[in-house]
Design an enzyme around this catalytic site. Structure first.
Site, PDB file in Angstrom:
ATOM      1  N   GLU A 106       0.829  -1.206   0.000  1.00 51.35           N
ATOM      2  CA  GLU A 106       0.000   0.000   0.000  1.00 51.35           C
ATOM      3  C   GLU A 106       0.863   1.255   0.000  1.00 51.35           C
ATOM      4  OE1 GLU A 106      -2.124  -3.061   2.693  1.00 51.35           O
ATOM      5  OE2 GLU A 106      -0.085  -2.573   2.078  1.00 51.35           O
TER       6      GLU A 106
ATOM      7  N   CYS B 230      -0.472   1.334   7.378  1.00 48.14           N
ATOM      8  CA  CYS B 230      -0.985   1.608   6.030  1.00 48.14           C
ATOM      9  C   CYS B 230      -2.396   2.166   6.059  1.00 48.14           C
ATOM     10  CB  CYS B 230      -0.900   0.358   5.167  1.00 48.14           C
ATOM     11  SG  CYS B 230       0.791   0.057   4.608  1.00 48.14           S
TER      12      CYS B 230
ATOM     13  N   CYS C  96      -2.272  -3.093   7.111  1.00 48.17           N
ATOM     14  CA  CYS C  96      -1.797  -3.007   8.494  1.00 48.17           C
ATOM     15  C   CYS C  96      -2.192  -1.640   9.061  1.00 48.17           C
ATOM     16  CB  CYS C  96      -0.284  -3.215   8.548  1.00 48.17           C
ATOM     17  SG  CYS C  96       0.685  -1.844   7.878  1.00 48.17           S
TER      18      CYS C  96
END
Length: 130
Positions: free
Chosen positions: A54, A88, A85
């Site tokens: 990302e 991100c 996560c």
């Protein structure tokens, strides 16, 4: 839009550098101009120096002149959907509206659909600093 993001994420996922985890992830996003930007995870022997897919896709968008994420797709293979996560999620939030779609897929297709607000509720964003 899903097909373009899925195809871009699938293609870039195949080029991920994941010799330690062997967990390849691809991400693709569409910016405010309709351009697709993709990125893959790049691991490093010195954890946690690697880059998430990302983050790589966002960096590609910024490098190309984009500033807003209209939608993002994350593609990873696992028993549960591979969502961004925490770090991100905050990175996406920086460039996305609260209702921006976050699509989660595996190599076979779409697994889940969220908004960044659902993934990062009551988040801190750029407007908090204005």
């Amino acid at each position: 839009m899903f097909e373009a993001l899925f195809d871009a994420a699938r293609a870039v996922r195949a080029r991920a550098y994941a010799p330690y985890s062997r967990f390849q992830v691809g991400a693709a996003l569409v910016d405010e101009a309709g351009r697709v930007h993709a990125g893959c995870n790049v691991e490093n022997a010195a954890y946690p120096v690697g880059t998430c897919a990302e983050a790589a896709a966002i960096a590609a968008m910024i490098a190309a002149g984009g500033r807003r994420i209209a939608a993002i797709l994350v593609l990873g293979d696992g028993p549960a959907p591979v969502t961004p996560c925490g770090a991100c999620r905050q990175r996406i939030r920086e460039f996305a509206a609260r209702d921006t779609p976050v699509l989660v897929a595996d190599p076979h297709g779409l697994r889940a659909r969220f908004t960044i607000e659902a993934l990062l509720p009551a988040s801190f964003g750029p407007e908090n600093l204005l």
